[in-house]
Design a protein around this motif. Structure first.
Motif, PDB file in Angstrom:
ATOM      1  N   ASP A 177       0.887  -1.318   0.022  1.00  0.00           N
ATOM      2  CA  ASP A 177       0.109   0.087  -0.053  1.00  0.00           C
ATOM      3  C   ASP A 177       1.028   1.181   0.067  1.00  0.00           C
ATOM      4  O   ASP A 177       0.537   2.299  -0.631  1.00  0.00           O
ATOM      5  CB  ASP A 177      -1.115   0.030   1.425  1.00  0.00           C
ATOM      6  CG  ASP A 177      -2.314  -0.939   1.156  1.00  0.00           C
ATOM      7  OD1 ASP A 177      -2.157  -1.358   0.018  1.00  0.00           O
ATOM      8  OD2 ASP A 177      -3.008  -0.863   1.957  1.00  0.00           O
ATOM      9  N   LEU A 178       1.908   1.174   0.870  1.00  0.00           N
ATOM     10  CA  LEU A 178       2.726   2.388   0.762  1.00  0.00           C
ATOM     11  C   LEU A 178       3.403   2.714  -0.588  1.00  0.00           C
ATOM     12  O   LEU A 178       3.398   4.076  -0.904  1.00  0.00           O
ATOM     13  CB  LEU A 178       3.972   2.262   1.736  1.00  0.00           C
ATOM     14  CG  LEU A 178       3.530   2.111   3.398  1.00  0.00           C
ATOM     15  CD1 LEU A 178       4.873   1.720   4.020  1.00  0.00           C
ATOM     16  CD2 LEU A 178       2.632   3.004   3.799  1.00  0.00           C
ATOM     17  N   ILE A 278       9.758   0.071  12.475  1.00  0.00           N
ATOM     18  CA  ILE A 278       9.751   1.402  12.184  1.00  0.00           C
ATOM     19  C   ILE A 278       8.693   1.680  11.233  1.00  0.00           C
ATOM     20  O   ILE A 278       8.158   2.777  11.023  1.00  0.00           O
ATOM     21  CB  ILE A 278      11.127   1.677  11.022  1.00  0.00           C
ATOM     22  CG1 ILE A 278      11.128   2.798  10.179  1.00  0.00           C
ATOM     23  CG2 ILE A 278      10.887   0.552   9.849  1.00  0.00           C
ATOM     24  CD1 ILE A 278      12.308   3.160   9.263  1.00  0.00           C
ATOM     25  N   THR A 280       5.604   0.654  12.239  1.00  0.00           N
ATOM     26  CA  THR A 280       4.622   0.828  13.002  1.00  0.00           C
ATOM     27  C   THR A 280       3.601   2.006  12.759  1.00  0.00           C
ATOM     28  O   THR A 280       4.195   3.171  12.618  1.00  0.00           O
ATOM     29  CB  THR A 280       5.062   0.943  14.407  1.00  0.00           C
ATOM     30  OG1 THR A 280       5.898  -0.166  14.653  1.00  0.00           O
ATOM     31  CG2 THR A 280       3.765   0.864  15.191  1.00  0.00           C
ATOM     32  N   GLY A 281       2.283   2.001  12.445  1.00  0.00           N
ATOM     33  CA  GLY A 281       1.565   3.162  12.425  1.00  0.00           C
ATOM     34  C   GLY A 281       1.441   3.602  10.919  1.00  0.00           C
ATOM     35  O   GLY A 281       0.553   4.671  10.662  1.00  0.00           O
ATOM     36  N   SER A 282       1.966   2.859  10.058  1.00  0.00           N
ATOM     37  CA  SER A 282       1.594   3.314   8.628  1.00  0.00           C
ATOM     38  C   SER A 282       0.284   2.780   8.229  1.00  0.00           C
ATOM     39  O   SER A 282      -0.508   3.342   7.557  1.00  0.00           O
ATOM     40  CB  SER A 282       2.873   2.742   7.667  1.00  0.00           C
ATOM     41  OG  SER A 282       2.875   1.268   7.832  1.00  0.00           O
ATOM     42  N   VAL A 283       0.162   1.467   8.419  1.00  0.00           N
ATOM     43  CA  VAL A 283      -1.045   0.912   7.993  1.00  0.00           C
ATOM     44  C   VAL A 283      -1.520   0.240   9.102  1.00  0.00           C
ATOM     45  O   VAL A 283      -1.240  -0.041  10.215  1.00  0.00           O
ATOM     46  CB  VAL A 283      -0.760  -0.561   7.156  1.00  0.00           C
ATOM     47  CG1 VAL A 283      -0.076  -0.029   5.712  1.00  0.00           C
ATOM     48  CG2 VAL A 283       0.107  -1.385   7.590  1.00  0.00           C
TER      49      VAL A 283
ATOM     50  N   TYR B  84      -4.746   3.209   5.215  1.00  0.00           N
ATOM     51  CA  TYR B  84      -4.272   4.657   5.375  1.00  0.00           C
ATOM     52  C   TYR B  84      -3.078   4.852   4.564  1.00  0.00           C
ATOM     53  O   TYR B  84      -2.723   5.933   4.114  1.00  0.00           O
ATOM     54  CB  TYR B  84      -4.222   5.346   6.718  1.00  0.00           C
ATOM     55  CG  TYR B  84      -5.423   4.859   7.459  1.00  0.00           C
ATOM     56  CD1 TYR B  84      -6.582   4.990   6.888  1.00  0.00           C
ATOM     57  CD2 TYR B  84      -5.487   4.911   8.976  1.00  0.00           C
ATOM     58  CE1 TYR B  84      -7.808   4.812   7.875  1.00  0.00           C
ATOM     59  CE2 TYR B  84      -6.686   4.529   9.646  1.00  0.00           C
ATOM     60  CZ  TYR B  84      -7.823   4.657   9.035  1.00  0.00           C
ATOM     61  OH  TYR B  84      -8.818   4.529   9.859  1.00  0.00           O
ATOM     62  N   ALA B  85      -1.883   3.632   4.632  1.00  0.00           N
ATOM     63  CA  ALA B  85      -0.870   3.977   4.154  1.00  0.00           C
ATOM     64  C   ALA B  85      -0.021   5.225   4.334  1.00  0.00           C
ATOM     65  O   ALA B  85       0.450   5.641   3.445  1.00  0.00           O
ATOM     66  CB  ALA B  85      -0.881   3.634   2.633  1.00  0.00           C
ATOM     67  N   LEU B  86      -0.139   5.609   5.642  1.00  0.00           N
ATOM     68  CA  LEU B  86       0.909   6.718   5.997  1.00  0.00           C
ATOM     69  C   LEU B  86       2.226   6.274   5.914  1.00  0.00           C
ATOM     70  O   LEU B  86       2.636   5.156   6.354  1.00  0.00           O
ATOM     71  CB  LEU B  86       0.326   7.120   7.424  1.00  0.00           C
ATOM     72  CG  LEU B  86      -0.857   7.639   7.533  1.00  0.00           C
ATOM     73  CD1 LEU B  86      -0.987   8.198   8.921  1.00  0.00           C
ATOM     74  CD2 LEU B  86      -1.360   8.727   6.665  1.00  0.00           C
ATOM     75  N   PHE B  87       3.169   7.156   5.449  1.00  0.00           N
ATOM     76  CA  PHE B  87       4.744   6.788   5.381  1.00  0.00           C
ATOM     77  C   PHE B  87       4.966   6.826   6.829  1.00  0.00           C
ATOM     78  O   PHE B  87       5.097   7.918   7.431  1.00  0.00           O
ATOM     79  CB  PHE B  87       5.279   7.767   4.430  1.00  0.00           C
ATOM     80  CG  PHE B  87       4.669   7.832   3.090  1.00  0.00           C
ATOM     81  CD1 PHE B  87       4.458   6.522   2.451  1.00  0.00           C
ATOM     82  CD2 PHE B  87       4.551   9.060   2.469  1.00  0.00           C
ATOM     83  CE1 PHE B  87       3.816   6.829   1.045  1.00  0.00           C
ATOM     84  CE2 PHE B  87       3.860   9.162   1.077  1.00  0.00           C
ATOM     85  CZ  PHE B  87       3.451   7.783   0.554  1.00  0.00           C
ATOM     86  N   PRO B  88       5.400   5.837   7.343  1.00  0.00           N
ATOM     87  CA  PRO B  88       5.600   5.640   8.770  1.00  0.00           C
ATOM     88  C   PRO B  88       7.253   6.338   9.233  1.00  0.00           C
ATOM     89  O   PRO B  88       7.251   6.833  10.460  1.00  0.00           O
ATOM     90  CB  PRO B  88       6.228   3.987   8.974  1.00  0.00           C
ATOM     91  CG  PRO B  88       6.285   3.674   7.597  1.00  0.00           C
ATOM     92  CD  PRO B  88       5.656   4.524   6.896  1.00  0.00           C
ATOM     93  N   ASN B  95       4.299  13.874   5.481  1.00  0.00           N
ATOM     94  CA  ASN B  95       3.212  12.939   5.021  1.00  0.00           C
ATOM     95  C   ASN B  95       2.239  13.946   4.135  1.00  0.00           C
ATOM     96  O   ASN B  95       1.764  13.625   2.680  1.00  0.00           O
ATOM     97  CB  ASN B  95       2.479  12.241   6.071  1.00  0.00           C
ATOM     98  CG  ASN B  95       2.796  10.876   6.166  1.00  0.00           C
ATOM     99  OD1 ASN B  95       2.883  10.078   5.076  1.00  0.00           O
ATOM    100  ND2 ASN B  95       3.354  10.618   7.252  1.00  0.00           N
ATOM    101  N   PRO B 131       3.639   8.808  12.458  1.00  0.00           N
ATOM    102  CA  PRO B 131       2.089   8.409  12.494  1.00  0.00           C
ATOM    103  C   PRO B 131       1.820   7.183  13.576  1.00  0.00           C
ATOM    104  O   PRO B 131       0.877   7.019  14.042  1.00  0.00           O
ATOM    105  CB  PRO B 131       2.293   7.568  11.020  1.00  0.00           C
ATOM    106  CG  PRO B 131       3.111   8.511  10.181  1.00  0.00           C
ATOM    107  CD  PRO B 131       4.132   8.905  11.094  1.00  0.00           C
TER     108      PRO B 131
END
Lengths: 284, 369
Positions: A177-178, A278, A280-283, B84-88, B95, B131
């Protein structure tokens, strides 16, 4: 939601005793040799040649004599520098060659992937002592023996499979997804690679870099055969080999200590890139 | 801003058809939801519009321009992924600004946009957080902010609320409606949750097996389902179905079922005459069955059913009652909580004939359409 710290499960006291004993044993197994090495390197002659009496736990008269001898030897500086040059170059070359390979193998379906992976790991399927002869012979043909880049190339050959395999793991673990989110936002393949994928693969690649540095730094067999003729003054392991029968033994220990210090420095330097969790929190 | 038109779009993965000759048109500025069960192809469809999946055949037009072969990078589309696929490794600020940086937007403009969007979506003060340091609801808003600052022609949302808890989801639904009213973008929203779809969309495309089953306003989908699938999928609790035969005898015109003769509204009832003897499936929503102590309140189109109460589920403000009549037919209906409902007791309820839907059991289509 992924929580940053793993949940600790309380242990029963019986289990605690077993675990604590195990941990102490493990720590001892790792630290005792290091202690002995450091102790030897600062030992005076009487603490080594005790004439039949037990060797003391701490030298009678600690001395920096062995280190002073080393630091006065101009060969030692050259050898140390050579080792640093070879190890750093091996790390850089292995990453330059290994990271793109790992990226493609980790994120794209390409035909013959499994065969490729097998081919990559095949160099490490044999003991070094078996693969060193054909490799050195080939290097002599291309005039790479007795050169820096010959040794660097040989060490890269040894490190590359690890860099690629660790790298594949690092790239595979990044959620698709990223990457696709970056595309949708207008990032090209290059921008996506350098700004999204590479930073996220960094912890894994840092581990691969430390491993490669260690491998090159400690490597003996390939360097020995490639440098046949003037190997004594090439890398630290060869230097150590050259004086292995020398007296007193505290000199050997001192070289070994010098051998491990740069590794520790390099590991500390690279370790800050090894951030756990690293992504964590992205998806999610 | 732009309209989106899909013309007989198809997509196959191997031998299985995911999208099957699908047509859909979304007006400029419209909020359309692709609704359907998991695996129906709705996410694939969204990804085809985004350019993340290739189009096997058919046409994709955005703003009148053919987009089939244009790569995702070049489409003026923003997408919010389910994850959401936020760039971690980037802060909230980076972002949000990532897409603008790629497009070479000036520093001043970027700061303006950041200020606007963080104010708009209540993200002020979180700009320098990563994130992993913000909550799920905040992550969802960052993902939205990141899409909105790009000022896209079309905003694609792939189940953006599915990771939120119920309370947050309600706030997020309000937020999305506010965003849509405020920025007036064309929004295509994917969900399997009918409540989200019903409460936000102007139109819902109900999708099953890669085809549009019905494409209409939420009210139309609920009030006049064009087929059995829509009737089953839309509405909660689920609709009751009874097999029946159309009967046009002097003593009664209607549909004979296990729960009695259902009489429709005048207009539809008169059309039944020509269909006498036809087998149908009658769909009755739990909301169309009511209970009343005063039998004089019943309309002439109502049918009385006598039931034995089997189960009672408390839905908060109402009870869902599951009852069985003498023939064994199960009826699910809602009743206000003030009424006393006791399992094993018998009770009389009324079916509102005006709200009975009739479907052809072979074609599964509404027989009045």
């Amino acid at each position: 939601m992924i929580s940053a710290t793993p949940k600790r499960i309380p242990m029963t006291s019986g289990k605690k005793v077993i675990w604590t004993t195990g941990i102490i044993l493990a720590v001892l197994i790792v630290t005792v040799p290091v202690y002995l090495l450091v102790k030897y390197s600062i030992s005076d002659i009487k603490s080594i040649n005790t004439g039949g009496k037990p060797i003391p736990w701490w030298p009678f008269e600690p001395t920096m004599q062995a280190f002073l001898y080393l630091f006065r030897d101009h060969h030692f500086y050259q050898v140390l520098l050579n080792s640093v040059i070879v190890a750093f170059s091996t790390v850089v070359l292995s990453l330059i060659l290994g990271v793109p390979a790992a990226y493609i193998l980790g994120r794209y379906k390409i035909p013959g992937r499994k065969l490729l992976l097998l081919g990559i790991i095949s160099v490490r399927l044999f003991p070094d002592i078996a693969s060193v002869i054909p490799v050195v012979e080939f290097f002599i043909h291309i005039g790479a023996h007795q050169t820096y880049w010959g040794v660097i190339l040989a060490h890269t050959l040894l490190a590359l499979p690890y860099v690629i395999f660790i790298g594949i793991g690092a790239f595979e673990s990044i959620p698709a997804d990223l990457e696709q989110q970056a595309w949708v936002m207008g990032a090209g393949t290059g921008q996506t690679f350098f700004r999204i994928l590479l930073p996220l693969a960094t912890p894994g690649l840092a581990a691969a870099a430390i491993y490669t540095f260690l491998l090159s730094w400690d490597e003996f067999i390939f360097a020995y055969f490639l440098m046949l003729g003037n190997q004594e003054i090439f890398t630290l392991t060869l230097y150590l080999n050259g004086i292995k029968y020398a007296e007193p033994q505290n000199l050997l220990a001192a070289i070994s200590v010098c051998l491990s210090v740069p590794v520790i420095i390099f590991s500390l330097m690279v370790q800050r890139y090894m951030i756990a969790g690293i992504s964590t929190g992205s998806v999610k | 801003m732009a309209d989106v038109i899909l013309r007989s779009l198809s997509k196959k993965f191997g031998n299985s058809t995911i999208i099957d000759n699908l047509d859909l048109s979304v007006r400029d500025g419209e909020f359309v939801t692709l609704l359907g069960p998991s695996g129906c192809g709705k996410t694939t469809l969204l990804r085809m519009i985004a350019g993340l999946e290739s189009i096997d055949s058919g046409e994709l037009l955005i703003g009148g321009k053919r987009y089939n072969a244009i790569p995702a990078q070049k489409r003026r589309i923003a997408m919010v992924f389910q994850s959401y696929a936020l760039f971690p490794h980037m802060t909230v600020r980076r972002n949000i600004l990532f897409g603008l940086q790629l497009n070479g937007v000036s520093q001043l403009k970027m700061q303006q946009k950041l200020k606007w969007v963080t104010g708009f979506l209540h993200l002020k003060g979180l700009e320098d957080r990563l994130p992993r340091e913000i909550s799920g609801g905040q992550r969802q808003r960052v993902a939205l902010a990141r899409a909105l600052v790009l000022d896209p022609d079309v905003l694609l949302l792939d189940e953006p609320l599915s990771n939120l808890d119920a309370a947050l989801r309600e706030t997020a639904i309000e937020e999305l409606k506010r965003i849509h009213r405020h920025v007036g973008k064309t929004i295509i929203y994917v969900t399997h949750n009918q409540v989200e779809a019903m409460s936000m969309s102007e139109r819902i495309a109900l999708i099953n097996n890669g085809r549009t089953v019905q494409y209409d306003s939420p009210t139309a989908l609920y009030d006049s389902p064009s087929n059995i699938f829509t009737a089953e999928f839309i509405g909660s609790p689920q609709i009751n179905f009874f097999d029946g035969v159309i009967q046009a005898e002097e003593d009664g015109l209607g549909v004979m079922t296990d729960i009695g003769l259902l009489k429709l509204d005048k207009e539809r009832n008169s059309r039944l005459k020509d269909l006498a003897g036809k087998k149908v499936k009658a769909g009755i929503r739990p909301q169309s069955v009511y209970f009343s102590k005063h039998s004089d309140s019943r309309r002439h189109t109502d049918t009385v059913i006598e039931l034995t109460v089997e189960l009672v589920e408390n839905l908060g403000d109402k009870y869902l009652v599951i009852g069985r009549n003498i023939t064994g037919a199960v009826v699910r209906f809602l009743i206000v909580r003030d009424e006393e409902v006791i399992p094993e007791r018998k009770m009389k309820v009324f079916v509102d004939g005006r709200k009975v839907h009739l479907f052809d059991p072979t074609t599964s289509l509404n027989i009045f359409n």
